[in-house]
Design a protein around this motif. Structure first.
Motif, PDB file in Angstrom:
ATOM      1  N   PRO A   1     -35.794  79.518  -9.446  1.00  0.00           N
ATOM      2  CA  PRO A   1     -35.527  80.953  -9.593  1.00  0.00           C
ATOM      3  C   PRO A   1     -35.222  81.628  -8.245  1.00  0.00           C
ATOM      4  O   PRO A   1     -35.808  81.283  -7.220  1.00  0.00           O
ATOM      5  N   LYS A   2     -34.290  82.546  -8.305  1.00  0.00           N
ATOM      6  CA  LYS A   2     -33.866  83.382  -7.185  1.00  0.00           C
ATOM      7  C   LYS A   2     -33.043  82.645  -6.119  1.00  0.00           C
ATOM      8  O   LYS A   2     -32.979  83.066  -4.956  1.00  0.00           O
ATOM      9  N   SER A   3     -32.403  81.565  -6.527  1.00  0.00           N
ATOM     10  CA  SER A   3     -31.603  80.791  -5.571  1.00  0.00           C
ATOM     11  C   SER A   3     -30.126  81.182  -5.572  1.00  0.00           C
ATOM     12  O   SER A   3     -29.344  80.621  -4.795  1.00  0.00           O
ATOM     13  N   GLY A   4     -29.750  82.119  -6.464  1.00  0.00           N
ATOM     14  CA  GLY A   4     -28.337  82.505  -6.534  1.00  0.00           C
ATOM     15  C   GLY A   4     -27.658  81.926  -7.766  1.00  0.00           C
ATOM     16  O   GLY A   4     -26.428  81.807  -7.803  1.00  0.00           O
ATOM     17  N   THR A   5     -28.451  81.615  -8.804  1.00  0.00           N
ATOM     18  CA  THR A   5     -27.864  81.013 -10.005  1.00  0.00           C
ATOM     19  C   THR A   5     -26.962  81.999 -10.762  1.00  0.00           C
ATOM     20  O   THR A   5     -25.953  81.596 -11.336  1.00  0.00           O
ATOM     21  N   THR A   6     -27.326  83.284 -10.755  1.00  0.00           N
ATOM     22  CA  THR A   6     -26.492  84.273 -11.464  1.00  0.00           C
ATOM     23  C   THR A   6     -25.124  84.380 -10.776  1.00  0.00           C
ATOM     24  O   THR A   6     -24.085  84.493 -11.437  1.00  0.00           O
ATOM     25  N   TRP A   7     -25.144  84.338  -9.478  1.00  0.00           N
ATOM     26  CA  TRP A   7     -23.890  84.342  -8.697  1.00  0.00           C
ATOM     27  C   TRP A   7     -23.044  83.131  -9.113  1.00  0.00           C
ATOM     28  O   TRP A   7     -21.842  83.260  -9.403  1.00  0.00           O
TER      29      TRP A   7
ATOM     30  N   LEU B   1     -24.265  76.722 -19.427  1.00  0.00           N
ATOM     31  CA  LEU B   1     -25.682  76.951 -19.705  1.00  0.00           C
ATOM     32  C   LEU B   1     -26.450  77.011 -18.406  1.00  0.00           C
ATOM     33  O   LEU B   1     -25.980  76.516 -17.382  1.00  0.00           O
ATOM     34  N   LYS B   2     -27.643  77.592 -18.491  1.00  0.00           N
ATOM     35  CA  LYS B   2     -28.443  77.760 -17.277  1.00  0.00           C
ATOM     36  C   LYS B   2     -29.856  77.254 -17.522  1.00  0.00           C
ATOM     37  O   LYS B   2     -30.372  77.353 -18.637  1.00  0.00           O
ATOM     38  N   THR B   3     -30.466  76.737 -16.492  1.00  0.00           N
ATOM     39  CA  THR B   3     -31.889  76.417 -16.556  1.00  0.00           C
ATOM     40  C   THR B   3     -32.493  76.522 -15.167  1.00  0.00           C
ATOM     41  O   THR B   3     -31.804  76.309 -14.166  1.00  0.00           O
TER      42      THR B   3
ATOM     43  N   ALA C   1     -29.209  75.730  -4.307  1.00  0.00           N
ATOM     44  CA  ALA C   1     -30.440  75.615  -3.519  1.00  0.00           C
ATOM     45  C   ALA C   1     -30.453  76.708  -2.454  1.00  0.00           C
ATOM     46  O   ALA C   1     -29.436  76.945  -1.788  1.00  0.00           O
ATOM     47  N   ARG C   2     -31.598  77.366  -2.331  1.00  0.00           N
ATOM     48  CA  ARG C   2     -31.714  78.447  -1.330  1.00  0.00           C
ATOM     49  C   ARG C   2     -32.958  78.199  -0.495  1.00  0.00           C
ATOM     50  O   ARG C   2     -33.978  77.732  -1.029  1.00  0.00           O
ATOM     51  N   ASN C   3     -32.917  78.511   0.770  1.00  0.00           N
ATOM     52  CA  ASN C   3     -34.081  78.240   1.625  1.00  0.00           C
ATOM     53  C   ASN C   3     -35.335  78.911   1.049  1.00  0.00           C
ATOM     54  O   ASN C   3     -35.290  80.011   0.485  1.00  0.00           O
TER      55      ASN C   3
ATOM     56  N   VAL D   1     -39.326  85.531  -0.951  1.00  0.00           N
ATOM     57  CA  VAL D   1     -39.271  87.001  -0.846  1.00  0.00           C
ATOM     58  C   VAL D   1     -38.549  87.586  -2.062  1.00  0.00           C
ATOM     59  O   VAL D   1     -39.019  88.543  -2.689  1.00  0.00           O
ATOM     60  N   SER D   2     -37.434  86.964  -2.424  1.00  0.00           N
ATOM     61  CA  SER D   2     -36.667  87.442  -3.569  1.00  0.00           C
ATOM     62  C   SER D   2     -37.495  87.344  -4.851  1.00  0.00           C
ATOM     63  O   SER D   2     -37.498  88.257  -5.689  1.00  0.00           O
ATOM     64  N   TYR D   3     -38.236  86.234  -4.971  1.00  0.00           N
ATOM     65  CA  TYR D   3     -39.066  86.017  -6.173  1.00  0.00           C
ATOM     66  C   TYR D   3     -40.208  87.030  -6.225  1.00  0.00           C
ATOM     67  O   TYR D   3     -40.595  87.489  -7.292  1.00  0.00           O
TER      68      TYR D   3
ATOM     69  N   PHE E   1     -25.505  75.048  -1.448  1.00  0.00           N
ATOM     70  CA  PHE E   1     -26.508  75.865  -0.758  1.00  0.00           C
ATOM     71  C   PHE E   1     -26.097  77.346  -0.764  1.00  0.00           C
ATOM     72  O   PHE E   1     -24.942  77.667  -0.454  1.00  0.00           O
ATOM     73  N   TYR E   2     -27.065  78.196  -1.089  1.00  0.00           N
ATOM     74  CA  TYR E   2     -26.834  79.651  -1.098  1.00  0.00           C
ATOM     75  C   TYR E   2     -26.312  80.100   0.273  1.00  0.00           C
ATOM     76  O   TYR E   2     -25.392  80.914   0.368  1.00  0.00           O
ATOM     77  N   GLU E   3     -26.898  79.554   1.322  1.00  0.00           N
ATOM     78  CA  GLU E   3     -26.525  79.962   2.684  1.00  0.00           C
ATOM     79  C   GLU E   3     -25.050  79.630   2.960  1.00  0.00           C
ATOM     80  O   GLU E   3     -24.359  80.389   3.638  1.00  0.00           O
TER      81      GLU E   3
ATOM     82  N   HIS F   1     -14.347  89.244  -7.170  1.00  0.00           N
ATOM     83  CA  HIS F   1     -15.127  89.712  -8.324  1.00  0.00           C
ATOM     84  C   HIS F   1     -16.550  89.162  -8.350  1.00  0.00           C
ATOM     85  O   HIS F   1     -17.375  89.632  -9.122  1.00  0.00           O
ATOM     86  N   THR F   2     -16.834  88.166  -7.513  1.00  0.00           N
ATOM     87  CA  THR F   2     -18.205  87.634  -7.465  1.00  0.00           C
ATOM     88  C   THR F   2     -18.897  88.000  -6.147  1.00  0.00           C
ATOM     89  O   THR F   2     -19.951  87.460  -5.831  1.00  0.00           O
ATOM     90  N   SER F   3     -18.301  88.946  -5.417  1.00  0.00           N
ATOM     91  CA  SER F   3     -18.954  89.389  -4.178  1.00  0.00           C
ATOM     92  C   SER F   3     -20.225  90.158  -4.540  1.00  0.00           C
ATOM     93  O   SER F   3     -20.377  90.633  -5.678  1.00  0.00           O
TER      94      SER F   3
ATOM     95  N   ILE G   1     -29.705  92.736  -8.421  1.00  0.00           N
ATOM     96  CA  ILE G   1     -28.828  92.322  -7.317  1.00  0.00           C
ATOM     97  C   ILE G   1     -29.375  93.112  -6.120  1.00  0.00           C
ATOM     98  O   ILE G   1     -28.995  94.260  -5.883  1.00  0.00           O
ATOM     99  N   ARG G   2     -30.275  92.519  -5.394  1.00  0.00           N
ATOM    100  CA  ARG G   2     -31.158  93.262  -4.486  1.00  0.00           C
ATOM    101  C   ARG G   2     -30.591  93.382  -3.075  1.00  0.00           C
ATOM    102  O   ARG G   2     -30.254  94.462  -2.610  1.00  0.00           O
ATOM    103  N   LYS G   3     -30.497  92.266  -2.352  1.00  0.00           N
ATOM    104  CA  LYS G   3     -30.095  92.330  -0.943  1.00  0.00           C
ATOM    105  C   LYS G   3     -28.996  91.314  -0.612  1.00  0.00           C
ATOM    106  O   LYS G   3     -28.097  91.588   0.164  1.00  0.00           O
ATOM    107  N   GLY G   4     -29.127  90.125  -1.150  1.00  0.00           N
ATOM    108  CA  GLY G   4     -28.054  89.129  -1.020  1.00  0.00           C
ATOM    109  C   GLY G   4     -27.792  88.676   0.398  1.00  0.00           C
ATOM    110  O   GLY G   4     -26.635  88.554   0.802  1.00  0.00           O
ATOM    111  N   THR G   5     -28.844  88.436   1.161  1.00  0.00           N
ATOM    112  CA  THR G   5     -28.650  88.027   2.556  1.00  0.00           C
ATOM    113  C   THR G   5     -29.439  86.752   2.862  1.00  0.00           C
ATOM    114  O   THR G   5     -30.288  86.333   2.084  1.00  0.00           O
TER     115      THR G   5
END
Ligand SMILES: Nc1ncnc2c1ncn2[C@@H]1O[C@H](COP(=O)(O)OS(=O)(=O)O)[C@@H](OP(=O)(O)O)[C@H]1O
Length: 296
Positions: free
Chosen positions: A47-53, A106-108, A130-132, A138-140, A193-195, A227-229, A257-261
């Protein structure tokens, strides 16, 4: 504070030692026996790794960059999360997926050992985001504050310990990333990687496109990038979760969509917490072959 105090307690459960929402545990048989199809595309990540993106990127690749088609439904309807039992009237993930035409996206967030076996029996392609761990945590934390389907966190200090010990919904970040990373030997998994997505979205979108066996022009790819920015997804009601009632997602506490950094953890971790985190991280990740960037 007052809003958070009114929250109804959330039941949690465990499947094979992994903490999951109680509603997911109650429906576990139907989730684990979910029938994948050979042309499904699975988007996965802690969760919170950028899957929605990634959902939006994959959907727009399949729609060949047509943003109008991309807006046909909220992202959580176009791309159901198979283990999620959302509050009514939203349909539950597995049932919604069964009604969808192929090819389905699909998502999981499930760790690899809990993934329904039919995904591998059907040799489904999976994109793992994958996100650091520091930014993920913090996002979670903010997500726990605003999402009433999750247990409310007492404070960041408390959440910090729970996250490190894997006592949060969907379990240990460490087990999750290592499990999926190792599975790349056996299955069709693209690890993103999200980064890297933040650093060079075009490069990463192109990787996803190739993995999906598509060939789109640079112009179409630029359109997908646009459109995905972060800003476009923050403003788009189909991607910003504004279609979910406040009673479920309280976006005045923290937007979805909180901070995205990369590196927001620096604004939250104390020096002492950072030392504890780094020590624990070293123990758990040593020899994994995985390298994350915590700043760019
Ligand atoms: N387009 C775009 N660009 C950059 N960052 C983005 C984008 N879309 C979503 N996000 C950020 O991704 C974080 C949410 O991750 P997930 O979508 O995996 O969350 S969830 O677990 O499915 O609820 C969450 O991270 P934080 O901002 O750090 O909280 C989102 O803001």
């Amino acid at each position: 504070m007052a809003q958070e105090a009114q929250r109804i307690p959330v039941a949690m459960g465990h499947i094979e030692g992994v903490p999951l929402l109680g509603s997911t545990c109650d429906a576990w048989d139907s989730i684990y026996n979910f029938q994948a199809r050979g042309d499904d595309i699975l988007i996965t990540g802690f969760p919170k790794s950028g899957t929605t993106w990634m959902q939006e990127i994959v959907d727009l690749i399949l729609q060949e960059g047509d943003a109008q088609k991309g807006r046909r439904a909220p992202t959580y309807i176009k791309v159901p999360c198979i283990e999620l039992i959302p509050p009514k009237p939203r349909p539950i993930g597995v049932e919604l997926a069964q009604t969808m035409k192929s090819p389905r996206v699909l998502k999981t967030h499930l760790p690899i050992n809990l993934l329904p076996p039919s995904f591998w029996e059907k040799n489904v392609k999976a994109v793992y985001v994958a996100r650091n761990a520091k930014d993920c945590m913090v996002s979670y934390y903010y997500f726990h504050k605003m999402n009433k389907m999750l247990p409310p966190p007492r404070n960041l200090e408390n959440f910090f310990s729970a996250f490190l010990s894997g006592d949060v919904p969907w379990g240990s970040w460490f087990d999750h990333v290592i499990g999926w990373w190792k599975a790349m030997d056996k299955h069709q998994i693209l690890f993103i990687f999200y980064e890297d997505m933040i650093e060079d979205p075009m490069r990463e979108i192109r990787k996803v496109m190739k993995f999906l066996g598509k060939d789109l022009s640079d112009e179409v790819l630029e359109n997908i990038k646009y459109h995905t920015s972060f800003q476009a997804m923050k403003e788009n009601p189909m991607t910003n979760f504004s279609t979910v009632p406040n009673a479920v997602l309280e976006q005045t506490i923290s937007p979805f969509i909180r901070k995205g950094t990369v590196g927001d953890w620096r604004n939250h971790f104390t020096v002492a917490q950072n030392i504890i985190f780094d020590e624990e991280y070293k123990k758990k990740m040593e020899g994994s072959g995985l390298n994350f960037r915590t700043e760019l």
